[in-house]
Design a protein around this motif. Structure first.
Motif, PDB file in Angstrom:
ATOM      1  N   ARG A  76     100.814 -15.111  55.330  1.00  0.00           N
ATOM      2  CA  ARG A  76     100.460 -15.671  56.482  1.00  0.00           C
ATOM      3  C   ARG A  76     100.543 -14.375  57.633  1.00  0.00           C
ATOM      4  NH1 ARG A  76     102.872 -21.137  58.001  1.00  0.00           N
ATOM      5  NH2 ARG A  76     101.542 -21.015  59.574  1.00  0.00           N
ATOM      6  N   SER A 111     102.026 -28.852  48.371  1.00  0.00           N
ATOM      7  CA  SER A 111     100.812 -28.464  48.967  1.00  0.00           C
ATOM      8  C   SER A 111     101.240 -26.886  49.759  1.00  0.00           C
ATOM      9  CB  SER A 111     100.133 -29.163  49.946  1.00  0.00           C
ATOM     10  OG  SER A 111     101.069 -29.575  50.806  1.00  0.00           O
ATOM     11  N   GLU A 152     105.501 -16.473  54.192  1.00  0.00           N
ATOM     12  CA  GLU A 152     105.579 -15.882  55.546  1.00  0.00           C
ATOM     13  C   GLU A 152     104.900 -14.805  55.669  1.00  0.00           C
ATOM     14  OE1 GLU A 152     105.948 -17.319  58.759  1.00  0.00           O
ATOM     15  OE2 GLU A 152     106.124 -18.949  57.596  1.00  0.00           O
ATOM     16  N   PRO A 188     101.550 -24.134  52.708  1.00  0.00           N
ATOM     17  CA  PRO A 188     101.708 -23.964  54.118  1.00  0.00           C
ATOM     18  C   PRO A 188     100.221 -23.870  54.953  1.00  0.00           C
ATOM     19  CG  PRO A 188     103.399 -22.567  53.126  1.00  0.00           C
ATOM     20  CD  PRO A 188     102.543 -23.016  52.142  1.00  0.00           C
ATOM     21  N   GLU A 189     100.157 -24.473  55.787  1.00  0.00           N
ATOM     22  CA  GLU A 189      99.087 -24.400  56.658  1.00  0.00           C
ATOM     23  C   GLU A 189      98.494 -22.595  56.883  1.00  0.00           C
ATOM     24  OE1 GLU A 189      97.162 -25.315  61.135  1.00  0.00           O
ATOM     25  OE2 GLU A 189      99.147 -25.836  60.647  1.00  0.00           O
ATOM     26  N   GLY A 190      97.155 -22.416  56.683  1.00  0.00           N
ATOM     27  CA  GLY A 190      96.873 -21.276  56.860  1.00  0.00           C
ATOM     28  C   GLY A 190      96.754 -20.540  55.081  1.00  0.00           C
ATOM     29  N   THR A 238      95.598 -20.299  51.153  1.00  0.00           N
ATOM     30  CA  THR A 238      94.266 -20.963  50.247  1.00  0.00           C
ATOM     31  C   THR A 238      94.802 -20.820  48.825  1.00  0.00           C
ATOM     32  OG1 THR A 238      92.835 -20.503  51.861  1.00  0.00           O
ATOM     33  CG2 THR A 238      91.897 -21.039  49.610  1.00  0.00           C
ATOM     34  N   ARG A 256      94.876 -15.571  51.799  1.00  0.00           N
ATOM     35  CA  ARG A 256      94.556 -16.165  53.246  1.00  0.00           C
ATOM     36  C   ARG A 256      92.631 -16.337  53.117  1.00  0.00           C
ATOM     37  NH1 ARG A 256      97.493 -12.019  54.070  1.00  0.00           N
ATOM     38  NH2 ARG A 256      95.702 -11.012  54.915  1.00  0.00           N
TER      39      ARG A 256
END
Length: 310
Positions: free
Chosen positions: A137, A152, A134, A154-156, A158, A271
């Motif tokens: 992000r 995998s 968090e 979390p979204e956002g 890399t 990110r």
């Protein structure tokens, strides 16, 4: 009002003519004259008296002069500061890490990075994986070592590189499993366990392993500090899964587990394809072995070279 217009204004003041000012600015005279005219139009007043052979400042021009000098000086200072950050003469980078990180000797890596870029301030935060993700992000962290719960990120986020860590079972000295040196998951059903706090990278990997093998652990104690976990195992309260290097450093028996061999994947994440912060980009390159001058230090990492991130 543009910095370029102010620079042209100051060039005319310094050189005393539009012709000499244009020569100094390396542009044609008509372009410089248009630039100054646009500035005058924007300010609503003539800045130069053009009636004589040498242009002179009007009252409006004299009022603008100290402000123009200050603005140009500020712009130059800002340019130098940006150049310094880009060149890493200074800068800041924030990195997060799981408490049980062993595949990378982070203190040694940061020391090597500091010797190369002494003007860069590094902030390190350790926290559970969810908090690190968090913070990453939200932009509070530039980089973070994570152990993805579902394999995998979390979204956002890399992945920049990943490492594989072997997990072993540590026991108190003299424990029957220590003498055997190896064990099967199914043989641990009656063992009391010391567990790391929920949400940490280690707890995530151990929980996934137990669920995969159908092992219902009997947890007698859970802790928030890896040092305390080791001490409790040493005292005989229970056994625990930890990365091999933690057990070896503690001097406790490290029991290899068969069928399956437990492990976890540690990911260095950020990110976007590359950090926009130059200091963070340099640190990411260093930690993943892409900063060529840091290659000798990278080759000696506990976990070996990182695996390329897909």
């Amino acid at each position: 009002m543009e910095i370029r217009q102010l620079r042209h204004f100051m060039a005319v003041v310094t050189e005393g003519s539009f012709t000499a000012a244009a020569r100094r600015e390396l542009i044609v005279q008509s372009a410089l004259s248009t630039s100054v005219r646009n500035l005058e139009r924007e300010l609503g007043a003539d800045l130069f008296d053009r009636t004589g052979r040498r242009v002179v400042l009007t009252e409006a021009g004299r009022v603008l002069l100290p402000q123009a000098r200050a603005l140009l000086a500020g712009a130059e200072e800002a340019r130098q500061m940006v150049a310094a950050v880009t060149g890493l003469a200074t800068g800041r980078v924030a990195i997060g890490t799981i408490q049980t990180l062993t595949c990378v000797d982070l203190p040694a890596e940061l020391a090597t990075f500091h010797r190369r870029f002494p003007g860069v301030q590094v902030s390190v935060r350790d926290a559970p994986v969810g908090e690190l993700a968090e913070a990453l992000r939200a932009g509070e962290l530039d980089l973070a070592y994570l152990v993805p719960d579902a394999g995998s990120l979390p979204e956002g986020l890399t992945p920049y590189a990943s490492w594989q860590e072997e997990l072993v079972l540590i026991t108190a000295p003299g424990h029957p499993l220590a003498e055997a040196g190896r064990t099967l998951i199914k043989d641990l059903a009656e063992e009391p366990f010391v567990d790391f706090r929920a949400g940490t990278g280690l707890e995530t990997a151990v929980r996934r392993l137990a669920a995969h093998c159908g092992l219902e652990r009997r947890i007698t104690c859970d802790v928030t500090q890896i040092g305390l976990l080791v001490d409790l195992v040493r005292a005989g309260i229970g056994v625990a899964f930890v990365p091999r290097r933690i057990g070896e450093r503690a001097g406790l028996p490290c029991v290899a587990v068969r069928q399956p061999e437990p492990g976890r994947t540690v990911v260095l994440a950020g990110r976007g394809p590359r950090p926009r912060n130059p200091a963070a980009a340099a640190l990411a390159d260093h930690l993943t072995g892409r900063l060529t001058d840091a290659a000798p230090a990278a080759a000696g990492r506990p976990g070996g070279r990182p695996l390329p991130a897909g």
